[in-house]
Design an enzyme around this catalytic site. Sequence first.
Site, short mmCIF file in Angstrom:
data_model
loop_
_atom_site.label_atom_id
_atom_site.label_comp_id
_atom_site.label_asym_id
_atom_site.label_seq_id
_atom_site.Cartn_x
_atom_site.Cartn_y
_atom_site.Cartn_z
N ARG A 14 -41.71 -30.43 -14.47
CA ARG A 14 -41.99 -31.12 -13.21
C ARG A 14 -41.63 -30.21 -12.05
O ARG A 14 -40.46 -29.80 -11.94
CB ARG A 14 -41.19 -32.41 -13.10
CG ARG A 14 -41.76 -33.51 -13.96
CD ARG A 14 -41.05 -34.80 -13.68
NE ARG A 14 -41.63 -35.85 -14.48
CZ ARG A 14 -40.93 -36.73 -15.16
NH1 ARG A 14 -39.61 -36.70 -15.10
NH2 ARG A 14 -41.51 -37.66 -15.85
N GLU A 24 -27.25 -35.76 -0.72
CA GLU A 24 -28.14 -36.92 -0.73
C GLU A 24 -27.79 -37.87 -1.87
O GLU A 24 -27.81 -39.08 -1.71
CB GLU A 24 -29.59 -36.44 -0.85
CG GLU A 24 -30.61 -37.48 -0.43
CD GLU A 24 -31.28 -38.13 -1.62
OE1 GLU A 24 -32.18 -38.94 -1.41
OE2 GLU A 24 -30.87 -37.87 -2.77
N GLU A 59 -32.66 -32.42 -20.20
CA GLU A 59 -33.32 -32.12 -18.93
C GLU A 59 -32.63 -30.91 -18.28
O GLU A 59 -31.40 -30.91 -18.12
CB GLU A 59 -33.24 -33.31 -17.97
CG GLU A 59 -33.96 -33.02 -16.65
CD GLU A 59 -33.75 -34.10 -15.62
OE1 GLU A 59 -34.68 -34.88 -15.38
OE2 GLU A 59 -32.62 -34.19 -15.07
P1 0O2 Z 1 -28.36 -38.56 -11.95
O1 0O2 Z 1 -27.21 -39.35 -11.49
O2 0O2 Z 1 -28.42 -37.21 -11.33
O3 0O2 Z 1 -28.47 -38.50 -13.44
P2 0O2 Z 1 -39.26 -40.48 -14.62
O4 0O2 Z 1 -38.97 -39.57 -15.79
O5 0O2 Z 1 -40.13 -39.88 -13.56
O6 0O2 Z 1 -39.70 -41.82 -15.05
P3 0O2 Z 1 -36.63 -39.85 -13.66
O7 0O2 Z 1 -35.85 -39.67 -14.92
O8 0O2 Z 1 -35.89 -40.46 -12.50
O9 0O2 Z 1 -37.90 -40.75 -13.88
O10 0O2 Z 1 -37.21 -38.44 -13.33
P4 0O2 Z 1 -37.01 -37.55 -12.08
O11 0O2 Z 1 -37.59 -38.19 -10.88
O12 0O2 Z 1 -37.54 -36.23 -12.50
O13 0O2 Z 1 -35.43 -37.51 -11.82
C1 0O2 Z 1 -34.52 -37.01 -12.75
C2 0O2 Z 1 -33.28 -36.56 -12.04
O14 0O2 Z 1 -33.64 -35.69 -10.95
C3 0O2 Z 1 -32.47 -37.63 -11.37
O15 0O2 Z 1 -31.66 -38.28 -12.29
C4 0O2 Z 1 -31.68 -36.83 -10.34
O16 0O2 Z 1 -30.65 -36.09 -10.96
C5 0O2 Z 1 -32.73 -35.87 -9.85
N1 0O2 Z 1 -33.47 -36.47 -8.73
C6 0O2 Z 1 -34.72 -36.94 -8.74
N2 0O2 Z 1 -35.06 -37.41 -7.52
C7 0O2 Z 1 -33.99 -37.21 -6.70
C8 0O2 Z 1 -33.74 -37.46 -5.31
O17 0O2 Z 1 -34.57 -37.97 -4.56
N3 0O2 Z 1 -32.51 -37.09 -4.84
C9 0O2 Z 1 -31.57 -36.51 -5.62
N4 0O2 Z 1 -30.40 -36.19 -5.06
N5 0O2 Z 1 -31.77 -36.26 -6.95
C10 0O2 Z 1 -32.97 -36.60 -7.47
P5 0O2 Z 1 -30.99 -39.69 -11.95
O18 0O2 Z 1 -30.82 -40.44 -13.22
O19 0O2 Z 1 -31.77 -40.38 -10.90
O20 0O2 Z 1 -29.61 -39.35 -11.34
#
Ligand code: 0O2
Length: 271
Positions: free
Chosen positions: A106, A155, A140
Amino acid sequence: MEIQLWREILTPYDLAVKELIVKFEHLIIEHHNQGLYSPIEQVTGRVKTVASILDKAQKKNIPVDEIEEKLLDIAGIRIICQFVEDIRKVAEIIRHRTDMEVVLERDYINHMKDSGYRSYHMIVNYEVQTLQGSRTIKVEIQIRTLAMNFWSTIEHSLQYKYKKNIPDHIRNKLTNAANAIISLDKEMSSVRSEIMDAQNSFQIHTKLVSDILTNLQNLYGVANDREVLKIQDEFYRIYELDDIDQLKRFSKELDIIAEGYRAQSVSMEEI
Ligand code: 0O2
């Protein structure tokens, strides 16, 4: 539905994170040992907490017994680079490895998220060996620059503080900061080769000094003390000149001297 023994479930993820941190950190060392610039600056990793796993599964309507199959970031590795260009290099290194298989990529760098989030994500299949045998799990890998990491860390903590409902005025500031990060990364990229040159010379210098000191240490005991002292004095004299070419020449000469003593001690052993 089966009983979920989370400690057992998460054990292979924990192992995968630990192994991958060692492997990526070793890549940094290998680059440095060969006097090369490392596209990887830092590596961190974590296994998602059970609370965070359940929270995300609930939000995505994933049934508990399908979590392992559908939640792709239970095990997460974060690779931090100095420059945007390094991200492509790291992704290439990962694609060529035989101990992991990329199943999804991605690109949130060319396709920034609405939040302003930028990073390159790769989901890989990675095999670990446990007491129960071999397991292939998903990991990941997030690859981003130091500047992108700064933004997303701040953020992320604000998302936590405001329970994902960040007030508009703060959201606007985050958007401005995200744009500033893009400019900063661009600006740093424009001086990348100068910075890399400087870092490379530093690495080469450090390695030369370390090689020379190892050779001196090895000579001590096999060569005549007076000769070792003379070589050491010569080293300090050259070191003070701060001239990398002279240091290289000295290191080569010392290699030849050390090799001579090694050959001598081998032939003595044979007698
Ligand atoms: P944490 O606490 O870091 O583990 P999808 O596979 O698209 O259905 P997913 O898994 O949310 O959904 O995929 P995505 O969007 O690729 O995001 C995976 C991780 O990327 C997130 O895990 C965050 O670590 C990071 N991330 C994605 N979008 C954002 C954002 O807008 N801001 C920040 N700071 N990090 C982001 P988690 O589980 O959300 O969080």
